[in-house]
Design a protein around this motif. Structure first.
Motif, mmCIF file in Angstrom:
data_model
loop_
_atom_site.group_PDB
_atom_site.id
_atom_site.type_symbol
_atom_site.label_atom_id
_atom_site.label_comp_id
_atom_site.label_asym_id
_atom_site.label_seq_id
_atom_site.Cartn_x
_atom_site.Cartn_y
_atom_site.Cartn_z
ATOM 1 N N GLU A 99 0.950 -1.063 0.220
ATOM 2 C CA GLU A 99 -0.244 -0.065 -0.109
ATOM 3 C C GLU A 99 1.061 1.310 0.154
ATOM 4 N N GLY A 100 0.626 2.311 -0.927
ATOM 5 C CA GLY A 100 1.355 3.505 -1.098
ATOM 6 C C GLY A 100 2.804 3.331 -1.351
ATOM 7 N N VAL A 101 3.104 2.246 -1.840
ATOM 8 C CA VAL A 101 4.674 2.087 -2.405
ATOM 9 C C VAL A 101 4.832 2.892 -3.962
ATOM 10 N N ARG A 102 5.963 3.008 -4.163
ATOM 11 C CA ARG A 102 6.190 3.336 -5.862
ATOM 12 C C ARG A 102 5.827 2.394 -6.754
ATOM 13 N N ASP A 103 5.734 2.663 -7.947
ATOM 14 C CA ASP A 103 5.373 1.449 -8.865
ATOM 15 C C ASP A 103 6.350 0.604 -9.232
ATOM 16 N N GLU A 104 7.821 0.999 -8.943
ATOM 17 C CA GLU A 104 8.787 -0.187 -9.396
ATOM 18 C C GLU A 104 8.929 -0.807 -8.163
ATOM 19 N N LEU A 105 8.439 -0.611 -7.036
ATOM 20 C CA LEU A 105 8.785 -1.531 -5.780
ATOM 21 C C LEU A 105 7.788 -2.914 -5.598
ATOM 22 N N PRO A 106 6.725 -2.688 -6.023
ATOM 23 C CA PRO A 106 6.026 -4.020 -5.472
ATOM 24 C C PRO A 106 6.307 -5.277 -6.084
ATOM 25 N N HIS A 107 7.255 -5.372 -7.276
ATOM 26 C CA HIS A 107 7.462 -6.697 -7.512
ATOM 27 C C HIS A 107 8.623 -7.228 -6.925
ATOM 28 N N SER A 108 9.410 -6.124 -6.023
ATOM 29 C CA SER A 108 10.643 -6.550 -5.393
ATOM 30 C C SER A 108 10.181 -6.874 -3.865
ATOM 31 N N ILE A 109 9.154 -6.993 -3.741
ATOM 32 C CA ILE A 109 8.760 -7.197 -2.288
ATOM 33 C C ILE A 109 8.155 -8.595 -1.912
ATOM 34 N N ALA A 110 8.880 -9.269 -0.970
ATOM 35 C CA ALA A 110 8.476 -10.705 -0.895
ATOM 36 C C ALA A 110 8.525 -10.919 0.897
ATOM 37 N N VAL A 111 7.723 -11.626 1.362
ATOM 38 C CA VAL A 111 7.486 -11.814 2.751
ATOM 39 C C VAL A 111 7.761 -13.276 3.184
ATOM 40 N N THR A 112 8.704 -13.540 4.145
ATOM 41 C CA THR A 112 8.735 -14.756 4.795
ATOM 42 C C THR A 112 8.478 -14.913 6.269
ATOM 43 N N LEU A 113 7.756 -15.903 6.592
ATOM 44 C CA LEU A 113 7.223 -16.077 7.997
ATOM 45 C C LEU A 113 8.473 -16.686 9.046
ATOM 46 N N ASP A 114 8.963 -15.923 9.855
ATOM 47 C CA ASP A 114 9.913 -16.642 10.456
ATOM 48 C C ASP A 114 9.523 -17.346 11.680
ATOM 49 N N GLU A 115 8.503 -17.038 12.144
ATOM 50 C CA GLU A 115 7.903 -17.539 13.490
ATOM 51 C C GLU A 115 6.749 -17.211 13.881
ATOM 52 N N ILE A 116 5.676 -18.247 14.453
ATOM 53 C CA ILE A 116 4.292 -18.044 14.814
ATOM 54 C C ILE A 116 4.221 -19.045 15.872
#
Length: 299
Positions: free
Chosen positions: A204-221
């Protein structure tokens, strides 16, 4: 005589950002896939399950078909092809406010490669279009192929024509028992759903070139020791460059706090407890082009 129940798989195809994930969530009646105005938000084949008296629809949400510029993009396109080869119905989506273009035509033509699946056309986002635009789009979409089993205009936001679509899709499914137990809305793991919620908040709200570069990993729950009303969640937001890390964190951490607050509210609804969310931003250089990095990130 009672009709035999029907069950099967349907997938929505189309250019990025034509409303496929929003449509899936609207049909299932629960948020299963994340949504964003950013193209190529969806990165996996996510299954949402819709139970009706007449049977069960398994909706497979896939990434938008696009010209790949990275190894990640190629793998997303390969994933779509794999899904298309396995489903009973392919539903092509085109948004009512936008004219049908070369990308739409290319995708519609490519459906020739999947002769086993029945084809349906959907004109999405009718709430954002005039009646003239909707009629124009229906005519354009109808002309793309001669074998549409149905052409349906609808709005996922208002729910207009959703029942018509689900009835039509179920009627096209093979006869058979449900594929999933009643009450199951997705086969996504809790960990995957939490990681996706965080990625949606980060987009949300990031610049156009950034979305493709974002990934998320879950380290602990895990549930906090000695407390059954608090879940600890530790996750990493992965970007490709130090400059992107600075954008995600924001001035004195302000942006990362906003991401955490938005994500936490949704995660609490999902897990049913209060959540302590710890986010860490790390750089994995050019991960979209690196096979090893892609493997570690689950692609």
């Amino acid at each position: 005589m009672t009709e035999s129940p029907r069950s099967g798989f349907v997938t929505f195809v189309g250019r990025p950002n034509v409303g496929k994930s929003t449509l899936m969530n609207a049909l299932v009646g629960e948020k299963v896939a994340i949504t964003s105005e950013k193209p190529q938000t969806t990165r996996r084949a996510i299954r949402g399950i819709l139970n009706r008296p007449a049977g069960q629809l398994v909706v497979v949400d896939t990434p938008g078909i696009h010209k790949p510029r990275t190894l990640l993009g190629q793998r997303l396109n390969d994933l779509v092809e794999q899904v298309l080869g396995d489903v009973d119905v392919i539903a092509f989506c085109a948004p009512a406010p936008e004219k049908v273009g070369p990308g739409d035509r290319r995708i519609a033509e490519s459906l020739d490669g999947y002769p086993r699946a029945k084809k349906v056309a959907i004109v999405t986002k009718t709430d954002a279009a005039s009646s003239d635009q909707i009629m124009e789009r229906l005519l354009e979409v109808n002309a793309l192929r001669e074998d549409w089993a149905a052409v349906i205009p609808l709005s996922s936001l208002t729910g207009d024509q959703l029942e018509v679509l689900s009835d039509e899709l179920l009627a096209l499914m093979p006869e058979g028992p449900p594929l999933y137990e009643e009450g199951v809305v997705t086969d996504e793991t809790l960990e995957d759903r939490i990681a996706e919620i965080i990625r949606e908040a980060a987009l949300e709200g990031v610049r156009d070139e950034l979305p493709h570069s974002i990934a998320v990993t879950l380290d602990e729950i895990s549930l906090r020791e000695d407390r059954d009303d608090l879940t600890d969640v530790h996750a990493s937001v992965v970007v490709e460059r130090d400059s992107q890390k600075a954008i995600i964190i924001g001035h004195k951490g302000s942006r990362l706090r906003d991401v955490g607050a938005r994500a936490r509210a949704q995660i609490e609804t999902l897990v049913g407890t209060k959540v302590f969310l710890k986010l860490h931003v790390r750089v994995a250089k050019e991960w979209q082009r690196d096979p090893k990095q892609l493997g570690r990130l689950g692609f």
